[in-house]
Design an enzyme around this catalytic site. Structure first.
Site, PDB file in Angstrom:
ATOM      1  CG  ASN A 126      -2.304  -0.627   0.829  1.00  0.00           C
ATOM      2  OD1 ASN A 126      -2.596  -0.836  -0.352  1.00  0.00           O
ATOM      3  ND2 ASN A 126      -3.104  -0.948   1.831  1.00  0.00           N
ATOM      4  CG  HIS A 143       1.561  -9.571   5.525  1.00  0.00           C
ATOM      5  ND1 HIS A 143       0.826 -10.617   4.986  1.00  0.00           N
ATOM      6  CD2 HIS A 143       2.082 -10.034   6.670  1.00  0.00           C
ATOM      7  CE1 HIS A 143       0.913 -11.663   5.780  1.00  0.00           C
ATOM      8  NE2 HIS A 143       1.664 -11.345   6.806  1.00  0.00           N
ATOM      9  CB  CYS A 144       0.611  -2.797   4.583  1.00  0.00           C
ATOM     10  SG  CYS A 144       0.516  -2.275   6.272  1.00  0.00           S
ATOM     11  CB  ALA A 145       0.637  -6.173   0.443  1.00  0.00           C
TER      12      ALA A 145
END
Ligand SMILES: Cc1ncc(COP(=O)(O)O)c(C=O)c1O
Length: 387
Positions: free
Chosen positions: A98, A339-341
């Site tokens: 992100n 995982h911010c993804a």
């Protein structure tokens, strides 16, 4: 305790890093580049030494084209928001963090055309797909060097050739690879390299940077912030000199001192040595996890094609339960979830639950990996099925 969360931040840091930070505060605590007195000059020297170390590590021609930032997110925002204008086209991949995706989505709302090239379920990007996406031309190709979810390496050198043929610059997010894989901005054709200091480079949080390759015209990149730089103070306009144009305000001198020590530590150990060690750890991790009934490992399954970051799921089980029990019952520290993804998890088919991620670092041992795999096997064998 076995710390396997190096993809989030490395720990522990080398003693040299801690020492250099204490030294900065004790002996060089002036404001770098501002006052002309000895403490200011000493601080400026340490910051410049760190710039030189980063330039040397990435084979960048000029230390003054190393821009220090708070982290990789800040560096990516500077590159993307500084360069792209409404009407420009940018091409990225479907396994970005992100830190890349959110600024890109924001720019899309402001009129920048965004093309997301789909990666395969193991995270790999086929250069032929990138070539197709670039047929209409583009201003920028923006890719991570390795996924923070599967560790999958992207073909950066091939992407550089394709980007340049299409008249685009290449921005690489090296958050997961700086300090663990060889990165040579000149040989790989990278125009803009965003890195973070607190992962593989062994530095403290609050450090990172953007490297502008020699051929990149900085007049095309607007600063995110304007303000005092300690230089050209007679002018109310932002100076064009590098790195001052992009470094307004007092820098994180103590953090940069630690980053410089971390980079020198990495260079002294040798990137090839670090990479060789991490490939051996990754092989043991992938093989060990795949041998556990019910476990699916996501990613290329070949340690030469990824970093030491390995994600897995267990049929019928919640990742949160597995991560919690690994920590509570076995002292194995992992990171679970997205995982911010989210784009990466959509790509590999693990959205919205996510995965359990084990990420080794340069101080992880093969014994740590064996113990962690045994812990996963125990947790998997004794768990409750999710409803
Ligand atoms: C691929 C990738 N890009 C960017 C970032 C953001 O890094 P930072 O936390 O230094 O801003 C991360 C951090 O996890 C990452 O893994």
């Amino acid at each position: 305790m076995i710390y396997l969360d190096h993809a989030a931040t490395s720990w522990p840091k080398p003693p040299e890093v801690l020492r250099s930070m204490a030294d900065f505060l004790e002996r060089a605590g002036g404001n770098p580049g501002r006052s002309g007195h000895r403490l200011s000059i000493a601080a400026g020297r340490i910051v410049y030494d760190a710039r030189e170390a980063v330039a040397e590590l990435f084979n960048a021609a000029d230390p003054l084209r190393v821009i220090f930032t708070m982290n990789a997110t800040h560096a990516l925002n500077l590159a993307l928001r500084g360069l792209l204008r409404p009407g420009d086209r940018v091409v990225t991949s479907s396994i970005e963090h992100n830190a890349m995706m959110r600024p890109l989505r924001g720019l899309e709302r402001q009129g920048v055309a965004l093309t997301v090239v789909p990666c395969a379920a193991d995270g790999t990007l086929d250069p032929a797909d990138l070539a197709r996406a670039l047929e209409g031309g583009a201003r920028l190709v923006a890719l991570n060097h390795a996924s923070n979810v599967t560790g999958t390496l992207l073909p950066v050198a091939a992407a550089a050739a394709l980007a340049h043929r299409a008249g685009a610059l290449l921005l690489v997010d090296a958050a997961q690879t700086a300090g663990v894989l060889p990165i040579d901005v000149r040989a790989m054709g990278i125009d803009l390299l965003a890195f973070t200091g607190h992962k593989g480079l062994q530095g403290p949080p609050g450090t990172g940077g953007l490297v502008l390759a020699a051929g990149v015209d900085a007049s095309l990149i607007e600063p995110l912030m304007r303000g005092g730089t300690g230089s050209r103070s007679e002018f109310e306009e932002q100076p064009d000199d590098l790195p001052d144009k992009y470094e307004s305000g007092t820098p994180n001198g103590v953090g940069i001192a630690g980053l410089g020590a971390g980079v020198r530590f990495v260079m002294a150990r040798g990137i090839e040595t670090i990479r060789g060690h991490e490939v051996a750890l990754t092989r043991a991790l992938i093989e060990g996890l795949r041998a556990i009934p019910g476990v699916t490992v996501h990613g290329p399954l070949d340690p030469e094609l990824c970093t030491a970051t390995v994600s897995f799921t267990v049929a019928g089980r919640r990742v949160s339960e597995i991560g919690y029990r690994l920590d509570e019952e076995h002292g194995v520290l992992t990171r679970v979830g997205l995982h911010c993804a989210p784009a990466a998890h959509r790509t590999i088919g693990t959205f919205p639950e996510g995965t359990v991620r084990l990420a080794a670092g340069m101080f992880t041992t093969l014994d740590d990996i064996r113990e962690a795999v045994a812990a996963v096997a125990t947790v998997v064998a004794t768990g409750t099925v999710a409803t």
